[in-house]
Each structure stands twice: as structure tokens, then as C-alpha cells.
Write an enzyme that holds these catalytic residues in place. Structure first.
Site, PDB file in Angstrom:
ATOM      1  N   GLY A  38       0.832  -1.188   0.000  1.00 45.44           N
ATOM      2  CA  GLY A  38       0.000   0.000   0.000  1.00 45.44           C
ATOM      3  C   GLY A  38       0.872   1.245   0.000  1.00 45.44           C
TER       4      GLY A  38
ATOM      5  N   GLY B 201       2.363   4.673   1.577  1.00 47.19           N
ATOM      6  CA  GLY B 201       2.574   5.250   2.895  1.00 47.19           C
ATOM      7  C   GLY B 201       3.943   4.965   3.455  1.00 47.19           C
TER       8      GLY B 201
ATOM      9  N   VAL C  84       5.012   3.167   5.987  1.00 43.66           N
ATOM     10  CA  VAL C  84       5.428   1.813   6.339  1.00 43.66           C
ATOM     11  C   VAL C  84       5.827   1.028   5.096  1.00 43.66           C
ATOM     12  CG1 VAL C  84       4.703  -0.368   7.319  1.00 43.66           C
ATOM     13  CG2 VAL C  84       4.039   1.771   8.410  1.00 43.66           C
TER      14      VAL C  84
ATOM     15  N   GLU D 234      -0.746  -2.069  -6.970  1.00 40.58           N
ATOM     16  CA  GLU D 234      -1.591  -1.107  -7.675  1.00 40.58           C
ATOM     17  C   GLU D 234      -0.859   0.184  -7.969  1.00 40.58           C
ATOM     18  OE1 GLU D 234      -4.887  -1.135  -4.993  1.00 40.58           O
ATOM     19  OE2 GLU D 234      -3.963   0.277  -3.617  1.00 40.58           O
TER      20      GLU D 234
ATOM     21  N   ASN E  11      -9.976   7.360   4.487  1.00 42.02           N
ATOM     22  CA  ASN E  11      -9.796   7.455   3.032  1.00 42.02           C
ATOM     23  C   ASN E  11     -10.767   6.533   2.289  1.00 42.02           C
ATOM     24  OD1 ASN E  11      -7.657   9.308   3.306  1.00 42.02           O
ATOM     25  ND2 ASN E  11      -6.182   7.649   3.546  1.00 42.02           N
TER      26      ASN E  11
ATOM     27  N   GLY F 149      -7.532  -0.694  -2.604  1.00 46.16           N
ATOM     28  CA  GLY F 149      -7.271  -2.039  -3.098  1.00 46.16           C
ATOM     29  C   GLY F 149      -6.959  -3.039  -2.003  1.00 46.16           C
TER      30      GLY F 149
END
Lengths: 503, 503
Positions: A262, A264, A266, A287, A377, A381
Site C-alpha cells: 500500500g 505510505g 510503512v 496497484e 480514506n 485495493g
């Protein structure tokens, strides 16, 4: 305006200003727009429509790929231009309007948004698509994302094209445009490795639909890259150690399996961590391609990366867009209903790393809501990947806001990913491996490994009392399950009063 | 004992009694067993092991296809023979032991159970597989289910075969055994229509693993078929009317798309309803073939049905097993990681109809737990289908127990299927079509169409107060969200005191 970007002469008289294009919007329209994780969004027409809507009583339903850049969602929301928005957003102003109930938001799995169009549930009136150029056959060269653009081009009644001259024309070829057949004729999507290209390089379009062409020179909004900090580095380290153990135990090889991460801090820290690991020949089936993806490619550690967009910092943008030939055989951008499609994620055996807002003692994950009600948000995905991954990993910090908030809780206040779909949970404190465990075992694994020390005793007490007083497969005391959230709302901290005083 | 069932002569000296076979179990073993929705289960060896364990300190982990018949799970649980059980069960005695914390239960998506074996997370020591016979090449003819038997045969260290002489040998050919490759070599599963057969007719087996062969003559436990009643007929009627509307609006044709239906009264009522509808050339891509499936085939309304088991009444069993040639080209039984695989469900566009225990105003569904803690059966295949279906339909009665329990609630006490995965909700009161709706719209659609009248005003009040007092994307008052469940536990009814008195 560069005419070489429009290779169909008859289209030249469709060129207009953004303000003129914005007049083509009508009240109540369903509008589709390119744009996925801030990449390849409409940079002129949607903002111009926001300006128009600020002085006029007009609202649309807006479907995109995912989030938009340039504060466009905020401008549209502030202007009252949005009746409904789908499938994802990250804008603070829009988020406020959604949470006030002024904008309806449909929070969708990114792989599924276009299905509502293809099956006829939603009819699309108008699409606004950023492109690098129009080919002789009338087909479209996408820019830094594909998102839902191919579906919108096929299914919208009318199309406005936004030609971005700042995107080099040699972007042609990094996209792989494949459209799944409508039911009942859907066939195999023939991707069996991340680097398989199965479609065409450009998006087909019926040019009779084109009602306007607008030029722009603006870049995508740059990604904000946060450097790894103590917490994100700890999380990354736990994940890398875990993957090394999987290799040592011969469940994985040093090539791992295709990675999804994802957006961000991390994810960035984890991917950065791979640079100093012994893994090699890595691949990505994700994605979004972020700075760290290109760093790994440049370092010779990642062989190939598949996604639906390139969302990078300004520096990385120059590096990639200025030297596309270097990356041409190492990346591909796909429509989001291919990049995120459940069947491919399962077939390829993706290792999925996504961020949680909070998780609970049985491994249920909340990715989207604060306090059970307020949207952050959207699911994006994460569900596409988590549900079908070979390994589904969720990460969050153990505690935040001077440790007044614990992110590991008795019960999550909103469930996006159920206990059945979560394999590994990680905080800066440690990693819980839930594979093969029943709920009561999962609870102890999570409490022993992931919880911030300030909350461990109380969480263990909750679990033990729930087992003793209520019992069951997932013991819960319903009157207490949300007590930490309620305490936070009432006192500003999830800690009990005596703990706060003692600190 | 019929030697013609064992076509490999060297195996004849492995024939033994069930009690002898039960002695091959060792404490701590992970044991796999055939059996899926009570079909094709072990009828001799597991019950004999339960008898042995009743007098001995021995426990195993038991993984099956799905539920077992003949009360075997109850016998094993009562004997203290189960340390851990996965992936599904329906037995009252076992359920009690699970909820008391005496048996660990891992509640898994049925498509995923075998993945833990294939990827090496769990090692299987012993498999007990019901078969109709052993072929010359040593391969196995399954009986009324496939379940996980092919994976167990491939991955268990040792195998005990249970040859069921009551199953006709001409059952050979109704199974389609296909094993997906291990990662990273997994390929396309080439099913593009429900009737595609892609594998072999029998399960391959390394005969060196065979440690025992036991004969049986017992039939599967018969399915209990409940006739449609007022409520289930109302639910079925709502669904059929909805599907007719979809045809009228040209989103579907009269052939619909492949149907999946969970087990139970409602599914039976819906499928029975198709007999009096104008739909034709129906197909099924499901996990179980029930009486109603064969009724539809016999009536010429259903062309083909794919599943992992045949679970039918005693009468229907005779009808099907006594005349297999009639059904041979109209049905297929597949391994459950094929019948339930997410990629195929999405590719085929399945219309999935599953039963909920309760759902909430935003469309989250609880399929598994009572009061947030106590397990009912398990998630089974509902998640495999709901998450990836073309249409995901969940049904439940609006209220039960003299209407003291509402099945439509402010917030579900356990989430198995999130708002993102649920398209249509149905009760005997009516149908809510949630497609394209944001949560606040979903709440009104559900409250207006699905709630029992006794609860409608209070549910609407909860939603309106949550919007006014808290706001957000999914407005909730956390201190009240479970108040109906808590009231039920305290008073025996979800109704407020004054409502009960008034009634």
C-alpha cells in the site's frame, strides 16, 4: 498546443479551453475521470468545473480510478459540485463533506468499481481522460496511470480528452490495456507472471464520442515521501525477519513471491529495507509504483513491477520520465480491474502488505473508519489484495498520540478485513503469525507480540474475562467491546484514568 | 468385501477392520478426512477412532472438506479426541465444545483450507478417504464428494482408504480432479463455463502411503429437507421478482448466470421457486448439489450443475445413485479449491445466495456468530462466493422467536462479509438493492424494505440519531450499537420493555 499529439486531423477543431470544456457538464451527470493515486488525473477540466460549480447550482456523481491530485477533490467538494463520489479519495476537504453527510461516498474495492458500469447498474454520461496523445487509429496513449480509463472510454456517452504535453510521448508502450469480456462471455485473463503483457498499448475509443480536447502542461502532484522513522523501521524489520524465516524454512525462496505494498510510510520503509536484504530477483504485482520500487529496480534487486499507476516524488518523476527506455522492459501499467483482480492475485500468490487503522485481538482489521463512523480514506485495493493473497500482512503502529491511542483493541469499530483474511499482523512492538491458529490462540499471539506495553495488561484482562464470563469461539463482552473507543471520545485517551495520572 | 473394488492385488493385504485402522492414529497427529456437507465422509474409521479415544488420552487435529455426517464430529468431540478442528462443522456437540474453549476451531474459507497444506504451513500425518474403489493405476474413485481429498491424498504421509460398497462403481466419471500447481508455478485454471471438465476422473495416489483399507456399506447421512414455509416462500418470491426485473431491464437474460445457493430452507425455497418461473437453461456453480438441483434438472430447467458434493435426501439419493447415467453429463463434482475458487466465481459471474444470521443497517453481514461470541457453524463457502460474485445476495428472516429477535440490527456483533461485498439483502419483509448506494442510502433502503415492523421505528431512530449526534460515513453511536444484543441477553427479547408489554 502540439499538433503532433493529435494524429487524427478531424479532431483538431475539438480543441477548446478548460472553461469551455467545463460547460459540457450537466447537472446530475455521472462523470468518469482518469486518475489513480494522484497519477494521470484531470488537471484542467475538473478544476475548471469546480470553478464553474462554485457559482452555480450543479452537481455530478464522480467516479475515478482512485484518488486525485492537485486538491481537485477538495475544490469540487468545497464548490458543492459532488453529489456522490466513488470509489476512493484521500482529500481532507472532501473527507469532511462526506463525514458531514453532504457528499455521498461509495467506498468500493478498486477492482470492482468498473463492474457497475460494465453490468449496466450505472450509466456514465461523460468521461474526462488525461492522455499523452491520440494515435492515428484514434486510440489513446495513457499517461502515468491507467485506472478505469479504458472502461470509461468504452462506456461513457461522451469523452473529453486532456492532452498532457509534459508527459513524454515515448510513454507509449508501458501500458497493457486489456478489457475483460462482459458476462456471460468472460474468458481467462491470461497473466501467469507479473511481466506478461496480454493487451494493447493504447485505449481504443470511438472518436464520435469526443466532445472536447484540452491541453495541459502540469505534472502530477508529487508523492510525499516520509523517511523511515523508528516505528516504521521497526515494522519493516519485523517483516523482513519474518520473510527471511520463511525462506529458511523453505516455504519461500529468496525471490519471494510478487509483492504488493500500500501507499505510505510503512510500505516505503519495508521496500527500502529490501535494499539491505539478501532477497533478489524480486517482483511486484501491486496497484502503485512508488519511489522505492524504482530504487529497487535501479539497485538490481527488483526484476519487474506491475501496477496501475506511477506515483512518485518530483525527483523520481524526472528520473523515470526522463529515461523511460531504461524502465520500459521492467514495468507495466494495467487497468485497475486487472492490476487488482482477485483471480490474478490468487494465481500469482501475492505477498500483500497493507496499512490498518486498528486491529483487534482476533485479527479483524479496520482500514477505513475512525471511531466506527468517520471515514478516513477508503478501502482502496486493500481488500482486493488481502482477501486473495498468498500472505496477507497488515501493519500499524502499536500506539500513537503520545500513546493515548492503542491501535490494537478488544474489538475494531469497523471491519474491512475479517479474521478469515488476515495472516500476519505487525506493529513496531512485534509480529503475530496467525496462520493455522484458532481465535483464542490468535488473541494470545497478538496480545503477546503486537500490543503497546501500556495496554497489554488491560487487553489480556479483557480477553481472559471474556473467556470466563461469556466464552465462545471469539469471546467478547459486548458491553465493553468498544469501551476503549468510548473512553477516547470522552477523555482524549484510551487509557484508564489512573494510568493517565501515573504517566 | 468386494475384491472388484480393489484393482491392485498388492493392496488386498491392507484390508483391516475399522478398529484396527483406528489404532493407526497417534496422539498429536494432523489428520485429514474426506467429507463435504455430510457427503462422502468416513463412516467407519473416524467413528472407531472416537470409540478408541473415549477410553484413552489421545487427541488429533482434524481437517475435512466441510461438515461430516453420522454425528461423527459429535462423537469425536464427546470423546475428547479433537484438539483442533478445521475448516467447518455443523455438529451441536462439537459446537458446544468449541464454545466452551475445549476444542480449538479454525473457521476458514472452504477454498483456502488446503492452501495451508500446499504451502507447508501445516503438515498432514494421516488421511482417511472414502472411495468407491481403487483403479488399476492405484488411483481413487471418489464417492459423493471431492472436498479436499485430492490434496489430502497428495500431501498426507499415510492414507487409510474406506471403500464404500453402497456407492455404485459407475460413479466413476462424475468427478473432475484438478490440482492447482504450487507457487510460484500456478497456472490458469481453465474453466470458462460451468460444464468444462479440466482434470482427471480419479485421484492419483502413491500406494506406498496406504496403511489400511476398511470396507463399509453405509450411506451418507440424508439431508433434512424442510418444505418452504410462509417466510422462506416470501424470501424466495422477493428474489425471483428481483431477478425477473433484472431480466426485464436487460442486465440478465432468462438463463441468468450460474447460481450458487447455500444449504438450508431458504436456498431450497428459492431453487424450488425456479420451477414455476420463466427462467430456463439455468446452470449452477456451487459447492453442494441438493434435492432442488436434481428437481430442476429433471424438470428440464437446469442444464448443468457444478459443485463439490451431492447432499440429498434419502429418496433423492436413490434416484440419483440408481440412475447415474441420466445425470452423468449434467453434473460434475470438483475439489473444493476449484468449486469455490475466487477467480472462477468472478470469471463465471456467479449469482450467490447465502444465509445470514443477522445484518446491519449498512449491509455488513454476520454468518457465523451468536451475540458476537458463540459460533454457530462457520463461514463455509459464503465468503468465497460473496466476495467475488456477480451478485451477492444474503437472506434471513426479519425476526424470529415470536419476533423477540430482530435479524436486522444497528450493528452486527460479528462481521463475516463487509458492506463492500454485499449487493442485495432479503428478508420475508422485502428486498434491499444496495448496488451503487453509499452507506446512508443503504441504511434507508434496508430500514424501509427489510426490517420487521416491530423494530422499524427504533432502527430508524438509531440511524437518525447517529447521523445527528455523530455523523460520518457510517454513523454509529458506539455505546448503543450493541444495545439490542445486550437487551436480548438480559431480558430475552430485543424489544424495549414497553413494546413487550404492549404486545
Amino acid at each position: 498546443m502540439s499538433p503532433e499529439r493529435i494524429k487524427v486531423a478531424s479532431l483538431l477543431d475539438k480543441v477548446m479551453t478548460a472553461a469551455e470544456a467545463a460547460k459540457l457538464f450537466e447537472n446530475g451527470m455521472v462523470v468518469g475521470s482518469s486518475g489513480f493515486t494522484k497519477a494521470g488525473d484531470s488537471k484542467e477540466v475538473l478544476p475548471a468545473f469546480a470553478e464553474r460549480a462554485a457559482g452555480e447550482d450543479i452537481q455530478i456523481t464522480l467516479m475515478t480510478g482512485a484518488s486525485l491530485g492537485h486538491g481537485t477533490d477538495g475544490k469540487l467538494a468545497a464548490a458543492g459540485a459532488l453529489k456522490k463520489r466513488m470509489p476512493f479519495q484521500v482529500d481532507a476537504t472532501l473527507r469532511g463533506k462526506i463525514n458531514q453527510g453532504e457528499v455521498l461516498f461509495m467506498d468500493q474495492h478498486l477492482s470492482e468499481a468498473a463492474e457497475l458500469l460494465h453490468n449496466g447498474t450505472i450509466k456514465m454520461d461523460l468521461a474526462v481522460l488525461e492522455v499523452a496523445g491520440i494515435e492515428k487509429d484514434g486510440s489513446l496513449i495513457p499517461t502515468t496511470s491507467v485506472g478505469n480509463s479504458a472502461s470509461f472510454a468504452a462506456l461513457a456517452d461522451k469523452v473529453i480528452l486532456e492532452i498532457n504535453e509534459s508527459v513524454p510521448l515515448d510513454v507509449l508502450g508501458i501500458h497493457d490495456i486489456y478489457m475483460a469480456e462482459n458476462y456471460p462471455y468472460r474468458n481467462v485473463i491470461p497473466v501467469v507472471a507479473v511481466d506478461n503483457k496480454i493487451g494493447r498499448r493504447t485505449i481504443p475509443l470511438d472518436l464520435n464520442k469526443v466532445v472536447g480536447i484540452v491541453f495541459t502542461n502540469r505534472h502530477d502532484s508529487p508523492a510525499d515521501i516520509a523517511a523511515p522513522d523508528v516505528k516504521t523501521s521497526a515494522i519493516a524489520s519485523h517483516i523482513l525477519n519474518f520473510l527471511e524465516k520463511e525462506v529458511a524454512e523453505e516455504r519461500l525462496t529468496e525471490r519471494l513471491l510478487p509483492l504488493q505494498a500500500g501507499i505510505g510510510k510503512v510500505a516505503n520503509a519495508v521496500l527500502t529495507g529490501f535494499q539491505h536484504s539478501k532477497f533478489k530477483h524480486l517482483t511486484m504485482f501491486s496497484e502503485v509504483l512508488q519511489d522505492s520500487t524504482f530504487d529497487l529496480i535501479d539497485a538490481g534487486i527488483m526484476d519487474f513491477a506491475s501496477a496501475s499507476s506511477i506515483t512518485v516524488s518530483a525527483d523520481c518523476y524526472e528520473r523515470v520520465m526522463g529515461d523511460l527506455d531504461r524502465y520500459r522492459d521492467k514495468i507495466v501499467l494495467r487497468p485497475q480491474n486487472i492490476s487488482n483482480t482477485p483471480g490474478l492475485i490468487r494465481r500469482l500468490g501475492v505477498i500483500a502488505i497493507n496499512t490498518a487503522i486498528e486491529f483487534d485481538i482476533y485479527g479483524n482489521v479496520n482500514s477505513t473508519h475512525i471511531g466506527g463512523s468517520r471515514l478516513m480514506n477508503g478501502i482502496g485495493g486493500s481488500g482486493d489484495f488481502a482477501r486473495n493473497a498468498y500472505l496477507s500482512i497488515f501493519v500499524t503502529q502499536a500506539a500513537s498520540k503520545e500513546d493515548r491511542i492503542s491501535h490494537v483493541l478488544p474489538m475494531v469499530s469497523h471491519v474491512d478485513h475479517t479474521e478469515h483474511d488476515v495472516d500476519i499482523l505487525v506493529t513496531d512492538v512485534g509480529l503475530a503469525d496467525l496462520r493455522g491458529l484458532a481465535p483464542r490462540e490468535r488473541a494470545l499471539e497478538i496480545i503477546n507480540n503486537c500490543v503497546h506495553p501500556d495496554y497489554r495488561a488491560e487487553l489480556l484482562s479483557y480477553f481472559e474475562r471474556a473467556c470466563a464470563q461469556v466464552g465462545g469461539q471469539t469471546p467478547h463482552i459486548l458491553s465493553e467491546a468498544f469501551s476503549w473507543h468510548i473512553r477516547l471520545a470522552e477523555t482524549g485517551s484510551m487509557k484508564k484514568a489512573e494510568t493517565v495520572n501515573a504517566a
